[in-house]
Scaffold this active site. Structure first.
Site, mmCIF file in Angstrom:
data_model
loop_
_atom_site.group_PDB
_atom_site.id
_atom_site.type_symbol
_atom_site.label_atom_id
_atom_site.label_comp_id
_atom_site.label_asym_id
_atom_site.label_seq_id
_atom_site.Cartn_x
_atom_site.Cartn_y
_atom_site.Cartn_z
ATOM 1 C CD GLU A 1 183.682 96.454 -7.184
ATOM 2 O OE1 GLU A 1 182.648 95.868 -7.530
ATOM 3 O OE2 GLU A 1 184.770 95.872 -6.993
HETATM 4 N N1 CAA Z 1 173.483 96.210 -17.533
HETATM 5 C C1 CAA Z 1 173.505 96.291 -18.872
HETATM 6 N N2 CAA Z 1 173.514 97.460 -19.561
HETATM 7 C C2 CAA Z 1 173.490 98.582 -18.838
HETATM 8 C C3 CAA Z 1 173.462 98.584 -17.434
HETATM 9 C C4 CAA Z 1 173.459 97.319 -16.778
HETATM 10 N N3 CAA Z 1 173.442 97.209 -15.437
HETATM 11 N N4 CAA Z 1 173.434 99.856 -16.991
HETATM 12 C C5 CAA Z 1 173.451 100.647 -18.089
HETATM 13 N N5 CAA Z 1 173.488 99.869 -19.205
HETATM 14 C C6 CAA Z 1 173.476 100.293 -20.605
HETATM 15 C C7 CAA Z 1 172.235 101.109 -20.892
HETATM 16 O O1 CAA Z 1 171.145 100.273 -21.225
HETATM 17 C C8 CAA Z 1 172.682 101.963 -22.062
HETATM 18 O O2 CAA Z 1 172.661 101.207 -23.252
HETATM 19 P P1 CAA Z 1 171.655 101.578 -24.470
HETATM 20 O O3 CAA Z 1 172.027 102.969 -24.856
HETATM 21 O O4 CAA Z 1 171.942 100.544 -25.486
HETATM 22 O O5 CAA Z 1 170.285 101.496 -23.848
HETATM 23 C C9 CAA Z 1 174.149 102.238 -21.747
HETATM 24 O O6 CAA Z 1 174.574 101.171 -20.867
HETATM 25 C C10 CAA Z 1 174.361 103.572 -21.072
HETATM 26 O O7 CAA Z 1 173.602 103.533 -19.880
HETATM 27 P P2 CAA Z 1 173.149 104.815 -19.068
HETATM 28 O O8 CAA Z 1 172.608 105.839 -19.999
HETATM 29 O O9 CAA Z 1 172.310 104.337 -17.935
HETATM 30 O O10 CAA Z 1 174.549 105.339 -18.511
HETATM 31 P P3 CAA Z 1 174.862 106.566 -17.570
HETATM 32 O O11 CAA Z 1 175.952 107.335 -18.186
HETATM 33 O O12 CAA Z 1 173.603 107.269 -17.188
HETATM 34 O O13 CAA Z 1 175.529 105.864 -16.268
HETATM 35 C C11 CAA Z 1 175.666 104.850 -14.095
HETATM 36 C C12 CAA Z 1 174.887 105.042 -15.409
HETATM 37 C C13 CAA Z 1 174.848 103.780 -13.375
HETATM 38 C C14 CAA Z 1 175.723 106.111 -13.252
HETATM 39 C C15 CAA Z 1 177.094 104.332 -14.403
HETATM 40 O O14 CAA Z 1 177.890 105.333 -14.998
HETATM 41 C C16 CAA Z 1 177.811 103.805 -13.174
HETATM 42 O O15 CAA Z 1 177.574 102.681 -12.747
HETATM 43 N N6 CAA Z 1 178.738 104.596 -12.561
HETATM 44 C C17 CAA Z 1 179.561 104.148 -11.458
HETATM 45 C C18 CAA Z 1 180.837 103.524 -11.945
HETATM 46 C C19 CAA Z 1 181.449 102.582 -10.951
HETATM 47 O O16 CAA Z 1 180.768 101.811 -10.295
HETATM 48 N N7 CAA Z 1 182.776 102.596 -10.859
HETATM 49 C C20 CAA Z 1 183.483 101.696 -10.058
HETATM 50 C C21 CAA Z 1 184.900 101.570 -10.526
HETATM 51 S S1 CAA Z 1 185.557 99.959 -10.326
HETATM 52 C C22 CAA Z 1 186.075 99.828 -8.725
HETATM 53 O O17 CAA Z 1 185.781 100.623 -7.903
HETATM 54 C C23 CAA Z 1 186.869 98.608 -8.420
HETATM 55 C C24 CAA Z 1 187.589 98.710 -7.108
HETATM 56 O O18 CAA Z 1 188.568 99.377 -6.964
HETATM 57 C C25 CAA Z 1 187.201 97.884 -5.991
#
Ligand code: CAA
Length: 384
Positions: free
Chosen positions: A368
């Site tokens: 996550e």
């Molecule tokens: N809320 C709403 N919108 C959001 C947001 C949020 N928290 N974060 C980003 N966005 C939106 C941005 O505003 C942007 O939209 P616009 O272009 O319209 O402005 C769009 O999403 C793209 O955002 P970024 O440019 O910030 O995206 P990024 O490519 O730089 O990535 C990141 C950001 C935070 C690194 C993201 O990729 C991330 O969270 N990565 C980790 C993924 C993760 O947590 N995976 C877990 C897998 S599930 C799991 O693990 C379950 C399990 O087994 C227990």
């Protein structure tokens, strides 16, 4: 500001503690060793209303608040993090996403049985399919495609490290519909596991949370009806980000539980184990460790509860959930490692539980969103 739980929250905390000690503790070592999915325990969680804790009762949920969810996650994670991750994914990543963004038909058909954790008396849970072999932290680099074919989408690709992979009946699948649009070309779909073209890979042989069933899932020309897309066209990446913000409260609480479980076991052991003529808790070397453990547990708990309070009070909890997750998971890793150290040779064998807590703690720094991803989220917010 109040630092007091309500009567109802205390009751939920006690119910979770009793469940963990009576139903999860027996057999936890064997389930870990043999990688057995805790199906019986998850069915019991469903009966307690803990698989859809925060869902509106109109959709089969228990209508509890997020504070109660944190309390229950802590108690269950103290004893068996394989049970609690299953609960966390179903509650925060699957039920919450469907309740917040699904339409009425989707909620009736899928959310109601998912929140109850059962359908026709059988286990009925969900999984969240975002990660891919080449899209983990860089979640928008999706390779799974959903081609728009008019009245359906054609889904192809592979998802990795999927919690509840083989036990789930329903998958929320993130996929790329239009690669030229980047994150705005990503959608999210409700896919049933038994549809043609869906295949479940072998169970991963993991370091920790070994009872939880983690699999890769592949899609080959899976026809997904248009009505199974959640939200507007292109909403999938935002759906994932918003859903994960709540998910991180669940995993932070899981880490908190692992940390407090390791601390409580260390304290009990230090009170009875003697060395150099006195209980080891009388030695300052051990006292300092216990003092640091207790402080970190308390700080992690407060961060979890603050994020939960913000969610319950409709505030933006993206920052606080990332802070809770990075802090609690790093505290859990440190505390569980020190717990093994305090137990000495006993800590290195399975019967004393702390070696399992140490192995289980590690994943909370990875799934996550890794600690590094949490720092990206926190950094972007504080630098604004
Ligand atoms: N809320 C709403 N919108 C959001 C947001 C949020 N928290 N974060 C980003 N966005 C939106 C941005 O505003 C942007 O939209 P616009 O272009 O319209 O402005 C769009 O999403 C793209 O955002 P970024 O440019 O910030 O995206 P990024 O490519 O730089 O990535 C990141 C950001 C935070 C690194 C993201 O990729 C991330 O969270 N990565 C980790 C993924 C993760 O947590 N995976 C877990 C897998 S599930 C799991 O693990 C379950 C399990 O087994 C227990």
């Amino acid at each position: 500001m109040q630092f007091q739980l309500t009567e109802e929250q205390l009751m939920i905390q006690k119910a979770a503690r009793d469940f963990a000690l009576q139903q999860c503790l027996p057999g936890v070592i064997e389930r870990d060793e043999k990688q057995l999915f805790p199906k019986e325990q998850v069915m019991q969680l469903a009966d307690l209303g803990f698989m859809g804790m925060m869902v509106d009762p109109a959709y089969g949920g228990a209508g509890m608040d997020t504070i109660s969810y944190v309390l229950a996650m802590e108690e269950i994670s103290k004893v068996d993090a394989s049970v609690s991750v299953c609960m966390s994914v179903n509650n925060s990543l699957v039920c919450w996403g469907l309740e917040a963004y699904g339409n009425e038909d989707q909620k009736k058909q899928y959310l109601t049985p998912l929140a109850q954790g059962k359908k026709d008396g059988e286990l009925y849970i969900g999984a969240f399919l975002l990660s891919e072999p080449e899209a983990g932290s860089d979640a928008s680099s999706q390779r799974t495609t959903a081609e728009d074919k008019g009245d359906y989408y054609l889904l192809n690709g592979t998802k990795n490290w999927i919690t509840n992979g083989s036990s789930a009946s329903v998958y929320l699948v993130i996929a790329q519909t239009d690669v030229t649009k980047g994150p705005a070309g990503i959608n999210v779909f409700i896919v049933e596991k038994n549809w043609p073209g869906v295949s479940v890979g072998a169970k991963e042989n993991k370091m920790g949370i070994r009872g939880s069933d983690t699999h890769s899932i592949s899609f080959t020309d899976v026809k997904v009806p248009k009505e199974n897309r959640i939200g507007e066209e292109g909403f999938g990446f935002k759906f994932a980000m918003k859903t994960l913000a709540g998910g991180r409260i669940g995993i932070a609480s899981q880490a908190l539980g692992i940390a407090s479980g390791a601390f409580e076991r260390s304290l009990a052991y230090a009170k009875q184990r003697k060395a150099f003529g006195k209980e080891i808790m009388q030695h300052q070397a051990i006292q300092f460790k216990l003092a640091d453990m207790a402080t970190k547990v308390e700080a992690a708990r407060l961060l979890c509860l603050k994020a939960a309070w913000e969610k319950d009070n409709k505030k933006d909890y993206t920052l606080s959930s990332s802070m809770a997750k990075v802090f609690a998971s790093e505290a859990a890793m440190w505390i569980a490692t020190e717990a093994v150290q305090i137990h000495g040779g006993y800590g290195y064998v399975k019967e004393y539980h702390v070696e399992r807590l140490m192995r289980d703690a590690k994943i909370t720094q990875i799934y996550e969103g890794t600690s590094e991803v949490q720092r990206i989220v926190i950094g972007r917010s504080v630098l604004k």
